[in-house]
Write an enzyme that holds these catalytic residues in place. Structure first.
Site, PDB file in Angstrom:
ATOM      1  N   ASP A  12       0.954  -1.302  -0.026  1.00  0.00           N
ATOM      2  CA  ASP A  12      -0.017  -0.137   0.140  1.00  0.00           C
ATOM      3  C   ASP A  12       0.966   1.098  -0.157  1.00  0.00           C
ATOM      4  OD1 ASP A  12      -2.120   1.753   0.213  1.00  0.00           O
ATOM      5  OD2 ASP A  12      -2.739   1.149   2.277  1.00  0.00           O
ATOM      6  N   ASP A 106      -2.930   2.509  -5.883  1.00  0.00           N
ATOM      7  CA  ASP A 106      -1.607   2.481  -5.045  1.00  0.00           C
ATOM      8  C   ASP A 106      -1.738   1.381  -4.058  1.00  0.00           C
ATOM      9  OD1 ASP A 106      -4.307   3.076  -3.843  1.00  0.00           O
ATOM     10  OD2 ASP A 106      -3.533   4.631  -2.519  1.00  0.00           O
ATOM     11  N   GLU A 107      -2.451   0.278  -4.521  1.00  0.00           N
ATOM     12  CA  GLU A 107      -2.166  -0.988  -3.476  1.00  0.00           C
ATOM     13  C   GLU A 107      -2.612  -2.190  -4.433  1.00  0.00           C
ATOM     14  OE1 GLU A 107      -5.295  -1.286  -0.496  1.00  0.00           O
ATOM     15  OE2 GLU A 107      -6.500  -0.142  -1.744  1.00  0.00           O
TER      16      GLU A 107
END
Length: 365
Positions: A12, A106-107
């Site tokens: 993350d 983003d993860e």
């Protein structure tokens, strides 16, 4: 505890959008910054850790954020730039495994039970991935490591920012019993409040309730809650996530109401939607529009047709939907999108989990 365990990592990025802006604008580093909106209107999309110290959070109104932090910097969102860096990060993931399940820009989840580097320690792999991300992009990432996705996701939040944590199989149930119910991934504010009404405030409390009780109060989710508090989560890392829709929208600096303004704005949104469809090679049979009014109420209208439309048909139907009834008040946001996409679902199934030591041998990196 079942010994047929997988090695799952959840990576993350830390305050991703805000961190990218601080990376590209050195004068903004170590200062409170948000992405999205301005001091007078809009909603925060992301907040730097410096801004969070003032109580500024994503999804907060810009006006409230500015009140909480008078020196707040507002940066315009640059999604092309975020996507560019996200793809670079994803390439790092693929250097270790092809079993990558992106959740957003983003993860992502990674299954490194068997990996391209031959490392046996998932803890080492997570650390190496974070180091590679830092070296190549200048950004910090946090990671969680465990034997299933739920626990890996939970672990990635424990030592943020720029940290990692592991939940080992032998410690999972004890850890979950101590965990506040609000910290369980997938249990939101409304569900947590409902659980509180039954006296459920921690994993230990949740564990006291039968499967029958949980399913009677929470429906199908009851089985999920019954399992996860016992460290059971069977969902595999899915490297081919199926896209369900493609859309574009715009929030206006000032509310608009005149027909000419509305139609001009929708035309620009459709230009962007068509550009995205062309780039992706995707089309869809259900065409929808979204209208958010000045009082924040949202109205959607849609139409499904028998064939995938050409772009002129897409435009015509979108404008038909827009103009099928008069707008009831000024508009702050317009959007358009397609669903029922021309995609085929391809899933990779992995069969029986491998019997491998979770941490690797002591001599492993």
């Amino acid at each position: 505890m079942n010994q047929d365990l997988r090695k799952i990592i959840h990576v993350d990025m830390d305050a991703f959008y805000a961190s990218v802006e601080q990376l590209d604008h050195p004068e903004w580093r170590d200062k409170p910054l948000v992405v999205g909106g301005n001091a007078e209107r809009g909603v925060i999309a992301a907040a730097s850790y410096e801004a969070r110290k003032y109580g500024v959070r994503s999804a907060m109104s810009s006006i409230l954020a500015a009140k909480k932090c008078p020196n707040l910097i507002f940066a315009k969102a640059r999604f092309d730039r975020y996507k560019e860096i996200s793809l670079e990060i994803r390439e790092i993931f693929y250097e270790f495994t092809d079993l990558v399940e992106p959740l957003s820009l983003d993860e992502a989840f990674l299954d490194v039970t068997e990996n391209k580097k031959g490392f046996k320690s998932a803890i080492y792999i997570a650390r190496k991935i974070r180091e590679d991300i830092k070296e190549r992009t200048g950004l910090n990432a946090s990671a969680g490591v465990s034997y299933n996705k739920f626990l890996a996701k939970t672990a990635s939040d424990l030592n943020k920012p720029n940290g990692q944590a592991v939940i080992l199989p032998e410690h999972a149930e004890e850890f979950l019993e101590r965990l506040p119910i609000e910290k369980f991934f997938g249990i939101g504010k409304v569900t947590a409040e409902k659980m509180h009404s039954f006296g459920i405030h921690s994993g230990a409390d949740l564990k006291q309730f039968s499967l029958q009780f949980l399913t009677s109060k929470f429906g199908k989710s009851g089985l999920h809650y019954f399992n996860i508090v016992r460290g059971v989560h069977l969902s595999e890392v899915q490297p081919n996530r199926i896209r369900k829709s493609v859309s574009a929208e715009n929030t206006f600096a000032k509310d608009i109401f005149e027909s000419e303004e509305i139609n001009k704005a929708m035309s620009k949104i459709l230009d962007e939607l068509i550009r995205r469809l062309k780039k992706s090679g995707i089309n869809g049979r259900t065409i929808s529009i979204k209208i958010k009014y000045s009082d924040y109420t949202i109205q959607t209208r849609s139409r499904t047709i028998d064939q995938y439309p050409d772009f002129q048909t897409l435009r015509n139907i979108s404008f038909d939907l827009l103009n099928q009834e008069p707008l009831k008040m000024p508009v702050r946001l317009l959007g358009a999108g397609v669903s029922n996409l021309n995609l085929t679902e391809e899933r990779i199934h992995f069969g029986k989990q491998l019997d491998l030591p979770f941490r690797g041998n002591k001599e492993d990196k």
